[in-house]
Design a protein around this motif. Structure first.
Motif, PDB file in Angstrom:
ATOM      1  N   ILE A  39       2.069  -8.757   3.127  1.00  0.00           N
ATOM      2  CA  ILE A  39       3.034  -8.738   4.234  1.00  0.00           C
ATOM      3  C   ILE A  39       2.866  -9.990   5.089  1.00  0.00           C
ATOM      4  O   ILE A  39       3.840 -10.670   5.417  1.00  0.00           O
ATOM      5  CB  ILE A  39       2.856  -7.465   5.091  1.00  0.00           C
ATOM      6  N   LEU A  45       9.786 -13.020   4.895  1.00  0.00           N
ATOM      7  CA  LEU A  45       9.953 -11.948   5.884  1.00  0.00           C
ATOM      8  C   LEU A  45       9.967 -12.525   7.291  1.00  0.00           C
ATOM      9  O   LEU A  45       9.179 -13.410   7.619  1.00  0.00           O
ATOM     10  CB  LEU A  45       8.808 -10.940   5.785  1.00  0.00           C
ATOM     11  N   ALA A  49      10.366  -8.038  10.601  1.00  0.00           N
ATOM     12  CA  ALA A  49      10.187  -7.310   9.342  1.00  0.00           C
ATOM     13  C   ALA A  49       8.694  -7.106   9.058  1.00  0.00           C
ATOM     14  O   ALA A  49       8.272  -6.030   8.621  1.00  0.00           O
ATOM     15  CB  ALA A  49      10.851  -8.057   8.195  1.00  0.00           C
ATOM     16  N   LYS A  50       7.904  -8.144   9.332  1.00  0.00           N
ATOM     17  CA  LYS A  50       6.451  -8.011   9.142  1.00  0.00           C
ATOM     18  C   LYS A  50       5.881  -6.941  10.060  1.00  0.00           C
ATOM     19  O   LYS A  50       5.058  -6.119   9.647  1.00  0.00           O
ATOM     20  CB  LYS A  50       5.754  -9.353   9.392  1.00  0.00           C
ATOM     21  N   TRP A  53       6.947  -3.447   8.723  1.00  0.00           N
ATOM     22  CA  TRP A  53       6.162  -3.033   7.561  1.00  0.00           C
ATOM     23  C   TRP A  53       4.739  -2.675   7.970  1.00  0.00           C
ATOM     24  O   TRP A  53       4.171  -1.700   7.475  1.00  0.00           O
ATOM     25  CB  TRP A  53       6.139  -4.122   6.490  1.00  0.00           C
ATOM     26  N   CYS A  54       4.157  -3.461   8.879  1.00  0.00           N
ATOM     27  CA  CYS A  54       2.779  -3.173   9.318  1.00  0.00           C
ATOM     28  C   CYS A  54       2.706  -1.821  10.022  1.00  0.00           C
ATOM     29  O   CYS A  54       1.781  -1.040   9.767  1.00  0.00           O
ATOM     30  CB  CYS A  54       2.272  -4.274  10.237  1.00  0.00           C
ATOM     31  N   VAL A  57       3.026   0.863   7.386  1.00  0.00           N
ATOM     32  CA  VAL A  57       1.828   0.984   6.540  1.00  0.00           C
ATOM     33  C   VAL A  57       0.640   1.548   7.325  1.00  0.00           C
ATOM     34  O   VAL A  57      -0.177   2.279   6.778  1.00  0.00           O
ATOM     35  CB  VAL A  57       1.492  -0.386   5.908  1.00  0.00           C
ATOM     36  N   GLY A  64       3.752   4.528   3.375  1.00  0.00           N
ATOM     37  CA  GLY A  64       4.073   3.126   3.626  1.00  0.00           C
ATOM     38  C   GLY A  64       3.705   2.220   2.467  1.00  0.00           C
ATOM     39  O   GLY A  64       4.493   1.368   2.050  1.00  0.00           O
ATOM     40  N   TYR A  68       6.368   0.348   0.076  1.00  0.00           N
ATOM     41  CA  TYR A  68       6.280  -1.114  -0.014  1.00  0.00           C
ATOM     42  C   TYR A  68       6.159  -1.547  -1.473  1.00  0.00           C
ATOM     43  O   TYR A  68       6.818  -2.507  -1.898  1.00  0.00           O
ATOM     44  CB  TYR A  68       5.072  -1.631   0.789  1.00  0.00           C
ATOM     45  N   ARG A  72       9.007  -3.877  -2.756  1.00  0.00           N
ATOM     46  CA  ARG A  72       8.659  -5.295  -2.846  1.00  0.00           C
ATOM     47  C   ARG A  72       7.539  -5.585  -3.838  1.00  0.00           C
ATOM     48  O   ARG A  72       7.001  -6.683  -3.868  1.00  0.00           O
ATOM     49  CB  ARG A  72       8.251  -5.794  -1.464  1.00  0.00           C
TER      50      ARG A  72
END
Length: 134
Positions: A39, A45, A49-50, A53-54, A57, A64, A68, A72
């Protein structure tokens, strides 16, 4: 009669299950860190977006990570290969830049310096002896 020794009652099957769970836990942590690293390393990204996702997750780690990997996962391998190729190319450039020149190149450079009058014949002979001695 007890002689003061204690015996451990931990059957072999329990040892197997404990070992398996520890192995799966370590595997899970490796996967989690790999996803988080991907990530942060992905330049495509955006920052939002980062962050999204963090949060996904970290708040729901199992879901998560699996989402992911489904969304991706294919790109993870491509990005890793791209990073490895780039690092290898940078290493080769570094080696090309820092590697010493050959004796023939050194001698030709010395001849050019002597022919242009930048060094005397005596300086040329000393430098030539150094190059040939090396």
């Amino acid at each position: 009669m007890s002689d003061g020794r204690q015996t451990m009652d931990y059957p072999l099957l329990n040892v197997f299950w404990t070992t398996m769970w520890i192995f799966l836990w370590v595997l899970w942590l490796m996967l989690l860190f790999r996803v988080i690293g991907d990530i942060f390393r992905d330049d495509s990204l955006s920052g939002w977006a980062k962050a999204g996702w963090c949060v996904f997750v970290i708040v729901l780690p199992f879901l998560g990570v699996f989402v992911y990997l489904m969304a991706r996962g294919r790109g993870m391998g491509r990005r890793e290969m791209k990073r490895v190729e780039q690092a290898e190319e940078e290493f080769r450039e570094y080696v090309r830049g820092t590697a010493g020149t050959s004796h023939a190149e050194e001698l030709s450079r010395l001849v050019e310096l002597k022919n242009h009058g930048d060094i005397t014949a005596e300086e040329y002979e000393r430098a030539k002896a150094k190059v040939l001695a090396a």
